[in-house]
Design a protein around this motif. Structure first.
Motif: not given
Length: 276
Positions: A24-25, A28-29
């Protein structure tokens, strides 16, 4: 026709698992709070002209992220678009063997996937060997991950060279190494070239990020050896095709890569709902 060789329709516990925080990093979600409906996965496929997605179960040590029965339920909601790939707990070999047979004979799945990094074990570990045996007996592919891991887990178990020994021990077994094998892509190509039944899929990479040596392989001696994949929902089908035209594949190589290789390897011509 386009077939996605590696996708997931996620459960909430799968997409919320902390092991994916590092991914997720990158993407970016935000952390999802609701499990997506099957209709969303199908809509994502439609947007990228994906005809069939092979969606996978996820079994980790003491943690069933996406169960085989859940995958079967997702497939039942879109049987003309989704095909099941099972997974098993390799720490329980007899149970794993029985479950693989159930996946194929009762649920209609077309392969089994086990991820070495989830188990922190290389594919040559003895716990994998009952899985290889029954997959070979049933004539279904064993699908796995090769290359470094996005989750913060050891990458060494993803070295493609481990599959060399597996293919030597099980020449009857079809093996598909997903995620390209980077940074050991040349190693993956060497193993796929050496062994008739070893293949590579491009899941988790957009087309513009395919290593040049893989593209060269796809255009030449490896045109029958590489399958298109996305790793949805980490990468959407549209994102996975970003840069595809720049690969400059001829029509035959394009057809093999996007659909024909997957049709042959997963025996999808025997799947009643698939039409070519």
């Amino acid at each position: 026709m386009i077939i996605d060789a590696w996708a997931q329709h996620p459960t909430l516990r799968h997409i919320q698992d902390p092991i994916f925080d590092s991914l997720r990093r990158w993407t970016k979600t935000p952390l999802p709070q609701q499990a997506p409906p099957v209709s969303l996965t199908v809509a994502m496929m439609d947007a990228a002209n994906i005809d069939i997605s092979l969606i996978s179960a996820w079994e980790a040590p003491r943690n069933s992220m996406i169960s085989n029965d859940e995958v079967a339920g997702f497939v039942a909601q879109a049987p003309d678009r989704l095909v099941g790939i099972g997974s098993v707990d390799i720490s329980k070999p007899m149970q794993a063997v029985k479950e693989i047979r159930r996946c194929v004979e009762e649920l209609g799945f077309k392969g089994i996937r086990v991820l070495p990094w989830l188990w922190e074990l290389p594919p040559t570990d003895r716990r994998f060997y009952p899985v290889y045996t029954v997959c070979a007996e049933l004539g279904i592919p064993f699908c796995t991950q090769i290359g470094h891991t996005g989750p913060l887990m050891p990458s060494e178990v993803g070295r493609p060279i481990y599959l060399d020994q597996v293919a030597l021990d099980f020449p009857e077994l079809t093996i598909i190494g997903g995620h390209i094998g980077y940074p050991w892509t040349e190693e993956a190509i060497a193993v796929a070239t050496k062994h008739e039944n070893v293949y590579i899929d491009t899941s988790a990479y957009t087309a513009k990020r395919y290593p040049p040596e893989l593209v060269q392989f796809m255009k030449g001696r490896g045109k029958h050896k590489v399958l298109f994949g996305t790793n949805y929902p980490m990468i959407t089908p549209q994102q996975a095709q970003d840069g595809f035209d720049a690969l400059e594949l001829d029509d035959k190589c394009k057809s093999l890569f996007l659909a024909e290789n997957a049709m042959r390897v997963f025996k999808l011509d025997q799947h009643a709902t698939v039409t070519v």
